[in-house]
Design a protein around this motif. Sequence first.
Motif, PDB file in Angstrom:
ATOM      1  N   TYR A 188     -13.263   3.654   6.819  1.00  0.00           N
ATOM      2  CA  TYR A 188     -14.627   3.600   7.349  1.00  0.00           C
ATOM      3  C   TYR A 188     -15.454   4.716   6.716  1.00  0.00           C
ATOM      4  CZ  TYR A 188     -12.901   0.419  10.940  1.00  0.00           C
ATOM      5  OH  TYR A 188     -12.355  -0.662  11.580  1.00  0.00           O
ATOM      6  N   ASN A 199     -19.244   3.401   9.977  1.00  0.00           N
ATOM      7  CA  ASN A 199     -19.472   4.076  11.249  1.00  0.00           C
ATOM      8  C   ASN A 199     -20.934   3.923  11.634  1.00  0.00           C
ATOM      9  OD1 ASN A 199     -16.955   5.810  12.025  1.00  0.00           O
ATOM     10  ND2 ASN A 199     -17.174   6.087   9.816  1.00  0.00           N
ATOM     11  N   GLY A 220     -15.009  -0.427   6.226  1.00  0.00           N
ATOM     12  CA  GLY A 220     -15.896  -0.588   7.370  1.00  0.00           C
ATOM     13  C   GLY A 220     -16.928   0.527   7.391  1.00  0.00           C
TER      14      GLY A 220
END
Length: 414
Positions: free
Chosen positions: A283, A27, A25
């Motif tokens: 992330y 940020n 993922g």
Amino acid sequence: MGWLVLLVVLFSALPILSGEGAFVGVNIGTDVSNKPEPMAAVQLLQVQQIHHVRLYHCDSKMLLALANTGIEVIVSVPNDQVVGIGQSKNIATNWISRCIAAHYPETNITAIVVGSDILTVLPDDAPFLVSALEYLYSALVEFSMEIKVSTPLSSSIILDSFPTSQAFYDHSWDPVLVPMLKFLQQTKSYVMLNVYPYYDYVQSNNYTNVFDVVIDAGYYAIGNLNITNAPIVVTESGWPSKGNASEPNANMYLASTYNSDLIRHILSNAGTPNHPGVAINTYIYDSENWGLFYANGMPTYILNLTASGSLLANDAVKDLTFCIARDGADEKLLLAALDFACGQGKVNCSALMQGGPCHEQDTVAAHASYAFDAYYHEKNKDPGTCDFKGVAILTTTNPSEILTDMLILLVFYR
């Protein structure tokens, strides 16, 4: 750099950021100027097939833009709000009402992270961390929302990380860590780690990368506190592509190498030597000099993700991205950028001249969009070629279609 620096990526038509069992993922930062508007940012997330994001704070406009997209969202409580929430259940409930309940379930919020690196960055605030977790979780229960609550820990509090079987958390933090880990286990949440091998290089004959060392050390450290069933999620990782004179290892080559290898490793579902096949959802960190994309969505550097060669993060959608004038841009700045593109930039702007096919839509913005996009394509969509000192922006709308539509309207209403 910054913000969409975050866009970790999709470099092929495959949904590479969501491998079966594991995902990478991104940020989304809030401290970088000139970031895209929320709807434009979400559009770029969708184009890049990014399905997991973490917001650094309760950004209501971004949460609204993410509604009904299916993108899984983590919302962060900033460090400066942890003490207040940890001191008052009412403050915690109000935060949940405003930041979560107001957007859920239309926005697919899956977790809340409370602060970041509190033990190492703000140790005086640490005594309020567990109560903040508990108050927020209690408020979620009252609102009947099944959302995880956790807090990112710095991997630096793991001591004796090699060999990993000897790893343990700094016992001076036991008064906070023990109840916190019990809370995470009881609520079936995650242990969140921020992992930066750039700062802590370790060599071992048994490990091919420091990242795996930290993860396995984290599991052993948790186990030493009798926590055995709380999965680790990496909330931040990355490598800087730029640094000062004292940081020779902060460069694009090593950043590309680290992030390329990290993404491949996570999505392979290989796990770690001591936890094979266990997903390590991760992330990528977003901050100046640390991300994968410039603020305008262009890749910071090339990612090497396949054995057959190098791919830009947006190669799969290169035919879907265009460069146009930013809405509301100062006309004088647009004119200067247009002059550059048609002059020094060597764009063929004859279509914009009187009698040309694109002259009818005689506005600076429309002409600038034509010239910007031509320049962007002539430069093979290299990083930084869609900026023009901040008056250009990346889009998925073809500027030639905009010109055509405007021309039709002009003809129709004459």
